[in-house]
Design a protein around this motif. Structure first.
Motif, PDB file in Angstrom:
ATOM      1  N   VAL A  73       1.183  -0.828   0.124  1.00 30.35           N
ATOM      2  CA  VAL A  73      -0.264   0.420  -0.127  1.00 30.35           C
ATOM      3  C   VAL A  73       0.530   1.159   0.205  1.00 30.35           C
ATOM      4  O   VAL A  73       1.081   2.141  -0.926  1.00 30.35           O
ATOM      5  N   GLN A  74       2.242   1.332   0.688  1.00 26.40           N
ATOM      6  CA  GLN A  74       3.189   2.611   0.636  1.00 26.40           C
ATOM      7  C   GLN A  74       2.910   2.596  -1.056  1.00 26.40           C
ATOM      8  O   GLN A  74       3.077   3.900  -0.666  1.00 26.40           O
ATOM      9  N   TRP A 111      -3.684   5.661  -0.541  1.00 29.22           N
ATOM     10  CA  TRP A 111      -4.280   6.372   0.915  1.00 29.22           C
ATOM     11  C   TRP A 111      -2.867   7.301   0.745  1.00 29.22           C
ATOM     12  O   TRP A 111      -3.852   8.532   1.992  1.00 29.22           O
ATOM     13  N   ASP A 112      -3.095   8.149  -0.060  1.00 24.93           N
ATOM     14  CA  ASP A 112      -2.283   9.879   0.364  1.00 24.93           C
ATOM     15  C   ASP A 112      -3.476  10.827  -0.573  1.00 24.93           C
ATOM     16  O   ASP A 112      -3.310  11.289  -1.694  1.00 24.93           O
ATOM     17  N   TYR A 134      -5.286  10.565  -6.169  1.00 26.56           N
ATOM     18  CA  TYR A 134      -5.787   9.504  -4.622  1.00 26.56           C
ATOM     19  C   TYR A 134      -7.653   9.714  -4.913  1.00 26.56           C
ATOM     20  O   TYR A 134      -8.290   8.781  -4.926  1.00 26.56           O
ATOM     21  N   LYS A 162      -7.596   3.426  -8.937  1.00 30.14           N
ATOM     22  CA  LYS A 162      -6.961   2.384  -7.191  1.00 30.14           C
ATOM     23  C   LYS A 162      -7.433   1.434  -7.254  1.00 30.14           C
ATOM     24  O   LYS A 162      -6.537   0.694  -6.847  1.00 30.14           O
ATOM     25  N   TRP A 221      -6.296  -3.823   5.240  1.00 30.02           N
ATOM     26  CA  TRP A 221      -6.010  -2.312   5.186  1.00 30.02           C
ATOM     27  C   TRP A 221      -6.890  -1.996   6.151  1.00 30.02           C
ATOM     28  O   TRP A 221      -5.455  -0.505   7.158  1.00 30.02           O
ATOM     29  N   ASN A 222      -7.828  -1.431   6.235  1.00 33.09           N
ATOM     30  CA  ASN A 222      -8.789  -0.807   6.793  1.00 33.09           C
ATOM     31  C   ASN A 222      -8.390  -0.795   8.297  1.00 33.09           C
ATOM     32  O   ASN A 222      -8.776  -0.335   8.902  1.00 33.09           O
ATOM     33  N   ARG A 271      -4.955   0.349   8.835  1.00 33.79           N
ATOM     34  CA  ARG A 271      -4.970   1.287   8.842  1.00 33.79           C
ATOM     35  C   ARG A 271      -5.678   2.333  10.133  1.00 33.79           C
ATOM     36  O   ARG A 271      -4.752   3.403  10.784  1.00 33.79           O
ATOM     37  N   LEU A 304       1.519   7.598   7.112  1.00 34.21           N
ATOM     38  CA  LEU A 304       0.217   7.524   6.888  1.00 34.21           C
ATOM     39  C   LEU A 304       0.540   9.281   7.963  1.00 34.21           C
ATOM     40  O   LEU A 304      -0.752   9.958   7.471  1.00 34.21           O
ATOM     41  N   SER A 316      -2.867  11.902   7.536  1.00 36.84           N
ATOM     42  CA  SER A 316      -3.255  11.913   8.943  1.00 36.84           C
ATOM     43  C   SER A 316      -3.246  12.720  10.407  1.00 36.84           C
ATOM     44  O   SER A 316      -3.783  13.121  10.947  1.00 36.84           O
TER      45      SER A 316
END
Length: 144
Positions: free
Chosen positions: A12-13, A19-20, A26, A32, A66-67, A70, A105, A109
């Motif tokens: 994911v990173q 994520w960004d 995004y 996606k 993933w969710n 996070r 993140l 965040s």
């Protein structure tokens, strides 16, 4: 379902589209979907050989995992921040298991700076408008 959290975090990173929120890409749903497909292919090499229902199910499991990762990290970070604000030294929340790996993140965040509320802004504009009415040379005193 055996999805390795460390591997998922790395995958994911490497794909900021997932994520960004500061990146324009995004907002692109097609990018996606393509990124999640890449992640699924790496995690499950025979992903393309699955039927459509199984692919959707596996993709859902991956994104849910993933969710959860996070959200757990965000919850821990918030709890630590709240503890430091209150000055409570009796209970220190430990870092989340994948804390260091999820530090990327931090970029998205951080809380947004507070904005003036619309109702407060509208009220202020109304009050200013009323004040200017009282000072306006167009308003004649009824005594004349």
């Amino acid at each position: 379902m055996d999805i390795q959290a460390e591997t998922l975090i790395t995958l994911v990173q490497e794909r900021p589209v997932l994520w960004d929120k500061t990146e324009d890409v995004y907002k692109d749903k097609n990018l996606k979907l393509a990124a999640w497909r890449e992640v699924c292919l790496i995690l499950k090499p025979n992903f393309d050989e699955l039927d459509e229902k199984e692919r959707k199910q596996y993709g859902k499991q991956v994104s849910t995992k993933w969710n959860n990762i996070r959200d757990s990290w965000l919850k821990t970070v918030k709890k630590q921040k709240d503890e430091s604000k209150s000055g409570s030294s009796t209970k220190n929340t430990r870092n989340y298991l994948y804390h260091e790996q999820l530090m990327f993140l931090k970029k998205v965040s951080e809380p947004r700076p507070p904005h003036e509320s619309v109702s407060k802004k509208a009220r202020t504009e109304t009050e200013v408008g009323m004040e200017s009415d009282f000072r306006s040379p167009l308003i004649k005193d009824k005594k004349n």
